[in-house]
Write a protein that holds these residues in place. Structure first.
Motif, PDB file in Angstrom:
ATOM      1  N   ASP A  13       7.250  16.570  20.559  1.00  0.00           N
ATOM      2  CA  ASP A  13       6.799  15.436  21.358  1.00  0.00           C
ATOM      3  C   ASP A  13       5.342  15.567  21.760  1.00  0.00           C
ATOM      4  OD1 ASP A  13       6.913  17.485  23.185  1.00  0.00           O
ATOM      5  OD2 ASP A  13       8.100  16.405  24.672  1.00  0.00           O
ATOM      6  N   GLY A  56       1.965  14.623  21.578  1.00  0.00           N
ATOM      7  CA  GLY A  56       1.235  13.511  21.009  1.00  0.00           C
ATOM      8  C   GLY A  56      -0.162  13.845  20.547  1.00  0.00           C
ATOM      9  N   GLU A  94       1.025   6.961  28.887  1.00  0.00           N
ATOM     10  CA  GLU A  94       0.788   6.042  27.771  1.00  0.00           C
ATOM     11  C   GLU A  94      -0.705   5.807  27.564  1.00  0.00           C
ATOM     12  OE1 GLU A  94       1.998   1.508  26.332  1.00  0.00           O
ATOM     13  OE2 GLU A  94       2.832   2.362  28.180  1.00  0.00           O
ATOM     14  N   SER A 154       3.320  11.508  25.070  1.00  0.00           N
ATOM     15  CA  SER A 154       4.516  10.800  24.615  1.00  0.00           C
ATOM     16  C   SER A 154       5.324  10.219  25.767  1.00  0.00           C
ATOM     17  CB  SER A 154       5.399  11.736  23.776  1.00  0.00           C
ATOM     18  OG  SER A 154       5.766  12.884  24.527  1.00  0.00           O
ATOM     19  N   ASP A 155       5.330  10.901  26.912  1.00  0.00           N
ATOM     20  CA  ASP A 155       6.037  10.405  28.095  1.00  0.00           C
ATOM     21  C   ASP A 155       5.552  11.176  29.314  1.00  0.00           C
ATOM     22  OD1 ASP A 155       7.408  12.902  28.083  1.00  0.00           O
ATOM     23  OD2 ASP A 155       8.953  12.059  26.778  1.00  0.00           O
ATOM     24  N   HIS A 203       6.126  15.061  29.236  1.00  0.00           N
ATOM     25  CA  HIS A 203       5.137  15.743  28.396  1.00  0.00           C
ATOM     26  C   HIS A 203       3.811  15.868  29.144  1.00  0.00           C
ATOM     27  CE1 HIS A 203       2.588  15.723  24.473  1.00  0.00           C
ATOM     28  NE2 HIS A 203       2.764  16.946  24.939  1.00  0.00           N
TER      29      HIS A 203
END
Length: 290
Positions: free
Chosen positions: A150, A152, A258, A263-264, A267
């Motif tokens: 995850d 990013g 975001e 990713s969220d 994270h």
């Protein structure tokens, strides 16, 4: 790519869990195999050159074989590796295996030839090498296997590590040279570009192309000049970007994540705490936004 649990299993293999990620023309598979007893199974990649690395073994020693019923001539060593050219059959064997973790790096040779340029030595990938060991490659592969799925911003990290593995395989008998430093204007050009592109994921070759260097040479030169890798530099800038948003607004962490390429929110929290020592909420409270 999600974790895959395989169903069509060889004899005495209880389960195989496979996680795959791809960077820079290299697919990295982190494979966990549980077994009961003797194991002998095919590992054929007809169209791809691959490197297998034994990361852990329990209950028995693993052995790469070029022929099904012919033992490997080289003695076993911990964390042994095998480089197998495309189309060459490899067999995995163990007498009494309970568990094995191994990494497989599958190389897209044409793509790597285009991307790595001077670092590419085709002769190094045309002959098999069994049960060899390179501590530098082992370190890089362990780091690749540990990259969260995850993450990013893992593109630069994965690109850098895979380029390093490929460069070491291309010149296995040479010690890595200390990276030459970039000129100040080169550092400015690259860092300004990375800052302007935030939070977009950037490929290593984009940065190397900015100053006309191969990926591996650029990666070493950047670290020699700044003290950090391109990935670490970019990650620090993304954390600074998070801090600015935390101070300027009360938007929720999910929206901050975001906006900054995470990713969220979980994270973001993990990364932020690792880099700053505090959670985003604690940092926001301590630095003035109540």
């Amino acid at each position: 790519m999600p974790i895959i649990f395989e169903d069509d299993l060889p004899e005495n293999v209880v389960s195989i869990e496979r996680r795959s990620q791809t960077w820079n023309g290299v697919t990295v598979e982190d494979v966990h195999e549980h077994a009961r007893g003797g194991v002998l199974h095919s590992m054929l990649y007809e169209n791809d050159t691959r490197l297998t690395i034994n990361l852990e073994e329990v209950g028995g020693v693993t052995e790469p074989r070029l022929k099904r019923n012919q033992a490997c001539a080289r003695d076993h060593t911990a964390n042994h590796m095998a480089l197998i050219p495309r189309g060459m059959h490899l067999w995995g064997f163990a007498q009494d295996l309970r568990y094995c973790r191994y990494g497989i790096l599958i190389f897209d040779i044409p793509k790597l030839r285009d991307r790595l340029e001077d670092d590419f030595t085709p002769q190094a990938f045309e002959e098999p090498r069994l049960r060899f060991m390179d501590a530098r490659i082992l370190t890089l592969v362990r780091m690749l296997s540990d990259i969260p799925m995850d993450d990013g911003a893992s593109t630069l990290l994965g690109d850098s590590l895979t380029a390093g593995v490929f460069a070491l395989l291309s010149s296995p008998r040479k010690d890595p040279q200390e990276g030459k430093r970039l000129a100040p204007w080169q550092v400015r050009k690259v860092t300004e570009y990375m800052r302007d592109q935030l939070p977009r994921q950037i490929e290593l070759r984009e940065l190397a192309n900015l100053i006309g260097q191969s990926q591996w040479h650029f990666c070493r030169a950047f670290k020699a000049s700044t003290g950090v890798s391109p990935y670490q530099w970019q990650l620090d800038e993304r954390v600074k970007m998070v801090q600015r948003l935390l101070l300027k607004s009360e938007i929720p962490l999910e929206a901050v994540a975001e906006a900054t390429g995470f990713s969220d929110s979980m994270h973001l929290i993990r990364t932020f705490k690792k880099r700053s020592g505090q959670t985003p909420g604690a940092w926001r409270r301590e630095n003035g936004l109540r």
